[in-house]
Write a protein that holds these residues in place. Sequence first.
Motif, PDB file in Angstrom:
ATOM      1  N   GLU A 426       0.829  -1.214   0.000  1.00 37.92           N
ATOM      2  CA  GLU A 426       0.000   0.000   0.000  1.00 37.92           C
ATOM      3  C   GLU A 426       0.857   1.254   0.000  1.00 37.92           C
ATOM      4  N   LEU A 427       1.982   1.214   0.724  1.00 37.08           N
ATOM      5  CA  LEU A 427       2.847   2.394   0.787  1.00 37.08           C
ATOM      6  C   LEU A 427       3.550   2.654  -0.532  1.00 37.08           C
ATOM      7  N   PHE A 428       3.871   1.600  -1.270  1.00 39.96           N
ATOM      8  CA  PHE A 428       4.525   1.761  -2.568  1.00 39.96           C
ATOM      9  C   PHE A 428       3.561   2.223  -3.656  1.00 39.96           C
ATOM     10  N   ASN A 429       2.282   2.096  -3.410  1.00 45.04           N
ATOM     11  CA  ASN A 429       1.275   2.318  -4.450  1.00 45.04           C
ATOM     12  C   ASN A 429       1.153   3.797  -4.814  1.00 45.04           C
ATOM     13  N   ASP A 430       1.056   4.064  -6.125  1.00 45.31           N
ATOM     14  CA  ASP A 430       0.747   5.414  -6.608  1.00 45.31           C
ATOM     15  C   ASP A 430      -0.771   5.553  -6.708  1.00 45.31           C
ATOM     16  N   CYS A 431      -1.303   6.583  -6.102  1.00 48.39           N
ATOM     17  CA  CYS A 431      -2.753   6.722  -6.007  1.00 48.39           C
ATOM     18  C   CYS A 431      -3.389   7.006  -7.366  1.00 48.39           C
ATOM     19  N   GLY A 432      -4.432   6.254  -7.659  1.00 52.38           N
ATOM     20  CA  GLY A 432      -5.241   6.508  -8.841  1.00 52.38           C
ATOM     21  C   GLY A 432      -6.613   6.997  -8.432  1.00 52.38           C
ATOM     22  N   LEU A 433      -7.450   7.327  -9.432  1.00 52.86           N
ATOM     23  CA  LEU A 433      -8.782   7.865  -9.144  1.00 52.86           C
ATOM     24  C   LEU A 433      -9.682   6.849  -8.456  1.00 52.86           C
ATOM     25  N   LEU A 434      -9.451   5.559  -8.685  1.00 49.22           N
ATOM     26  CA  LEU A 434     -10.344   4.529  -8.152  1.00 49.22           C
ATOM     27  C   LEU A 434      -9.818   3.881  -6.875  1.00 49.22           C
ATOM     28  N   ASP A 435      -8.639   4.332  -6.380  1.00 49.32           N
ATOM     29  CA  ASP A 435      -8.091   3.735  -5.162  1.00 49.32           C
ATOM     30  C   ASP A 435      -8.943   4.114  -3.963  1.00 49.32           C
ATOM     31  N   SER A 436      -9.228   3.105  -3.126  1.00 50.69           N
ATOM     32  CA  SER A 436     -10.079   3.336  -1.950  1.00 50.69           C
ATOM     33  C   SER A 436      -9.288   3.500  -0.668  1.00 50.69           C
ATOM     34  N   SER A 437      -7.958   3.447  -0.733  1.00 56.61           N
ATOM     35  CA  SER A 437      -7.125   3.591   0.452  1.00 56.61           C
ATOM     36  C   SER A 437      -7.258   4.989   1.040  1.00 56.61           C
ATOM     37  N   LYS A 438      -7.139   5.070   2.352  1.00 56.39           N
ATOM     38  CA  LYS A 438      -7.179   6.372   3.008  1.00 56.39           C
ATOM     39  C   LYS A 438      -6.021   7.260   2.552  1.00 56.39           C
ATOM     40  N   LEU A 439      -4.909   6.643   2.173  1.00 51.25           N
ATOM     41  CA  LEU A 439      -3.767   7.409   1.700  1.00 51.25           C
ATOM     42  C   LEU A 439      -4.039   8.069   0.352  1.00 51.25           C
ATOM     43  N   CYS A 440      -5.121   7.673  -0.309  1.00 47.17           N
ATOM     44  CA  CYS A 440      -5.450   8.207  -1.644  1.00 47.17           C
ATOM     45  C   CYS A 440      -6.712   9.066  -1.613  1.00 47.17           C
ATOM     46  N   ASN A 441      -7.098   9.532  -0.427  1.00 42.17           N
ATOM     47  CA  ASN A 441      -8.306  10.339  -0.298  1.00 42.17           C
ATOM     48  C   ASN A 441      -7.976  11.814  -0.568  1.00 42.17           C
ATOM     49  N   ALA A 504       8.430   5.912   6.707  1.00 42.04           N
ATOM     50  CA  ALA A 504       9.088   7.219   6.796  1.00 42.04           C
ATOM     51  C   ALA A 504       9.099   7.906   5.430  1.00 42.04           C
ATOM     52  N   GLY A 505       9.361   7.136   4.383  1.00 41.28           N
ATOM     53  CA  GLY A 505       9.391   7.718   3.037  1.00 41.28           C
ATOM     54  C   GLY A 505       8.040   8.217   2.590  1.00 41.28           C
ATOM     55  N   ARG A 506       6.977   7.459   2.870  1.00 39.26           N
ATOM     56  CA  ARG A 506       5.627   7.885   2.460  1.00 39.26           C
ATOM     57  C   ARG A 506       5.209   9.145   3.200  1.00 39.26           C
ATOM     58  N   LEU A 507       5.514   9.203   4.493  1.00 36.63           N
ATOM     59  CA  LEU A 507       5.179  10.406   5.261  1.00 36.63           C
ATOM     60  C   LEU A 507       5.895  11.626   4.690  1.00 36.63           C
ATOM     61  N   LEU A 508       7.175  11.477   4.399  1.00 37.70           N
ATOM     62  CA  LEU A 508       7.933  12.587   3.818  1.00 37.70           C
ATOM     63  C   LEU A 508       7.393  12.940   2.444  1.00 37.70           C
ATOM     64  N   GLY A 509       7.030  11.919   1.649  1.00 37.72           N
ATOM     65  CA  GLY A 509       6.508  12.166   0.309  1.00 37.72           C
ATOM     66  C   GLY A 509       5.206  12.942   0.321  1.00 37.72           C
ATOM     67  N   ILE A 510       4.294  12.586   1.228  1.00 34.56           N
ATOM     68  CA  ILE A 510       3.019  13.315   1.319  1.00 34.56           C
ATOM     69  C   ILE A 510       3.266  14.752   1.762  1.00 34.56           C
ATOM     70  N   GLY A 511       4.174  14.916   2.741  1.00 37.46           N
ATOM     71  CA  GLY A 511       4.492  16.265   3.198  1.00 37.46           C
ATOM     72  C   GLY A 511       5.059  17.130   2.083  1.00 37.46           C
ATOM     73  N   MET A 512       5.984  16.585   1.294  1.00 33.99           N
ATOM     74  CA  MET A 512       6.560  17.340   0.175  1.00 33.99           C
ATOM     75  C   MET A 512       5.510  17.620  -0.898  1.00 33.99           C
ATOM     76  N   CYS A 535       4.253  16.786  -9.599  1.00 33.74           N
ATOM     77  CA  CYS A 535       5.637  17.060  -9.197  1.00 33.74           C
ATOM     78  C   CYS A 535       6.193  15.995  -8.253  1.00 33.74           C
ATOM     79  N   ILE A 536       5.403  15.575  -7.303  1.00 33.78           N
ATOM     80  CA  ILE A 536       5.869  14.686  -6.237  1.00 33.78           C
ATOM     81  C   ILE A 536       5.102  13.373  -6.301  1.00 33.78           C
ATOM     82  N   THR A 537       5.829  12.261  -6.192  1.00 32.68           N
ATOM     83  CA  THR A 537       5.209  10.926  -6.156  1.00 32.68           C
ATOM     84  C   THR A 537       5.494  10.295  -4.796  1.00 32.68           C
TER      85      THR A 537
END
Length: 785
Positions: A426-441, A504-512, A535-537
């Motif tokens: 889930e952490l490696f996943n790039d969010c798409g329009l149909l992703d239901s994860s909270k990280l992709c909201n 740690a990487g996902r948290l930093l990535g979302i922040g950036m 710009c940021i993935t």
Amino acid sequence: MNNTGSDEHPADDVRNWSFSALSMDNTGYSNESSTSDEDMVEITGATLDFSTTEDVPPLGREYGSGDNTGMEEVDGVPKLMDLLDEPVPGVGTYEDFNTIDWVREKSKDRDRHREITSKSKESTWALVKSVSDAFSGWLLMLLIGLMSGALAGGIDISAHWMTDLKEGVCLNGFWFNHEHCCWTSNETTFQERDKCPQWKSWAELIIGTTEGPFAYIMNYLMYVCWALLFSFLAVSLVRAFAPYACGSGIPEIKTILSGFIIRGYLGKWTLLIKTVTLVLAVSSGLSLGKEGPLVHVACCCANILCHLFTKYRKNEAKRREVLSAAAAVGVSVAFGAPIGGVLFSLEEVSYYFPLKTLWRSFFAALVAAFTLRSINPFGNSRLVLFYTTWLGRYPVLEVLVVTAVTAVVAFPNSYTRTSTSELISELFNDCGLLDSSKLCNYDNANVTKSSNELPDRPAGADVYTAMWQLSLALVFKMLITVVTFGMKVPSGLFIPSLAVGAIAGRLLGIGMEQLAYYHHDWVIFRGWCSPGADCITPGLYAMVGAAACLGGVTRMTVSLVVIMFELTGGLEYIVPLMAAAMTSKWVADAIGRESIYEAHIRLNGYPFLEAKEEFSHKTLAMDVMRPRRSDPPLSVLTQDGMTVGDVESLITDTTYSGFPVVVSHESQRLVGFVLRRDLIISIDNARQRQDGIVSASRIFFTEYTPPQPPSSPPPLKLRGIMDLSPFTVTDLTAMDIVVDIFRKLGLRQCLITHNGRLLGIITKKDILKHVAQIANRDPDSILFN
């Protein structure tokens, strides 16, 4: 053990260190096989022999047929017989917790190959045997790949099912995990694809509802109970049947590949218990992975299968070539990365890795990966799930306490409750329009459906909730992994390290990402991150963080980048992964030079001479050799002046693993070197097979034996067990050269001379003690614990 007479080596030290350097072309050694690493299995308080193909009879067994035909008489005078004209069972083999002689083993294999090649020209059958011998290595690799891949597939399927069993059961069949149970359901929606009427939670089965506090408490309780049951079974099985099945196994594999013998560590019982308890340990929810233990499992398979082929069964060096390939197989089935597995074996594990082993490793890793793919344990046609203290004295209680804490703390947080592999996915996943994860909201109001690339978007409320949960999960994972690694259950460190880095990487990535969206005019974003651009993935940040964390723990570099590339399938990520691997290694090396495996080897006192370390201290061989000036003289044998009784007394009074042979005590001119084990076996064999061998019988290591008086007992000729050209250096040789010789030739000992006279001996243990002293560590810690 040093052959020095030093009082630093007590007589009751049963862990003898046998070190002997043998001539490259010495044909006097028996080609009898050594006892297999799998023959003896330790079971708390007892030792059981599970060997079915015993190559070396115990010392007390009758070697002869009962008729004393070992000596003939000529004119009433006993005629000397060289007992080594015929192979003596046990001569040339190694005891447990000893180091093999690489030079002797390679010499034996070379002699065997020469004999097969010469005989191949004599008959068609001999030619067929020669071709079979050449092909046997590839056939063995094929079998190792098939067996390891099949076991890895079974472990993955079982662990996935038992992990889901903690949360519920499938009504269509209890053997289905959650995902498989809902595959055929027509009532599953895309947004809630993990919910279907066929899958029932424990609360729904026991109290009939899935809502409310009672249902939550029931699911919580069942989750903790199942976790405790799995971990209790794992630690109990390891403790009762195979103590060697605990831990990762990689430090011990590195030590074995360097030439050390640990009987039973790669045996049948260890394989069976490690396979079963690995499933239980992973399913319990402990912060551990199965990747390191899979290397151990693959090496067990290789060691067992080696017994089907004579040239690997009877040669310890050849067997270690196979074990190097098996280490690559283990990583291949763990990550679905055959190329990375080969590089891992070459970079991190192997001590001796010839070119032919490289190709055979790749072949075996490819077969194992193909076998795992055929089994399809994850149901997605991919090889891996992710794609782009004091309690130590009471091991059972320690495991149960850590499991209880893990389960209790992990259940309320969805990111710690789920399996670590699914979390990384889930952490490696790039969010798409149909992703239901909270990280992709994200707020997708300004995104068109036809967009191929999604621009940076403002995060929704669920994303911030997920960030808080991930922050707590990061702290929890870091602390609990430190406690979990080293417990008496199979435990790997790859997956927990990847998880910590990915969080740690996902948290930093979302922040950036959010900084770039709201502050695209800042200097760090200006010019390359315009409004509405992607710009940021965050998923890439998670991959880079995972690689950096694992690289810092293991100090892997090239193999790590290749494994991550094969893991994610993203060629465009190679450069950031390389940068992360190198940076993490530099930072980690600045803090401490040892990887987790090297630290484990040192803490356990394994006799491993690290090839990566440089020896820069200015000392000479005479400063390290035994005996020292205040020590008793070196214990030696003379070539023709000792009796059987003298030799037996020397063996009884000392615990040394070998003895130099000299012309006389006065001259101290070196003749050769004899192993203690070979002496014991040969004398015992002579007493049984040759009439008249008594304590007064003289022992000769010379090529020709002088005539004996008719009244004297028959002599015993043991030249055949002597190394005629032991490795020697002078007393003024620099220690950095001596250490380099030990590393590159795999020596167990080196004799020290001065003007041709024997002065002393340096063993591998002496080298390790000297290195420890230079590093301000306790030199007596170099002992097998």
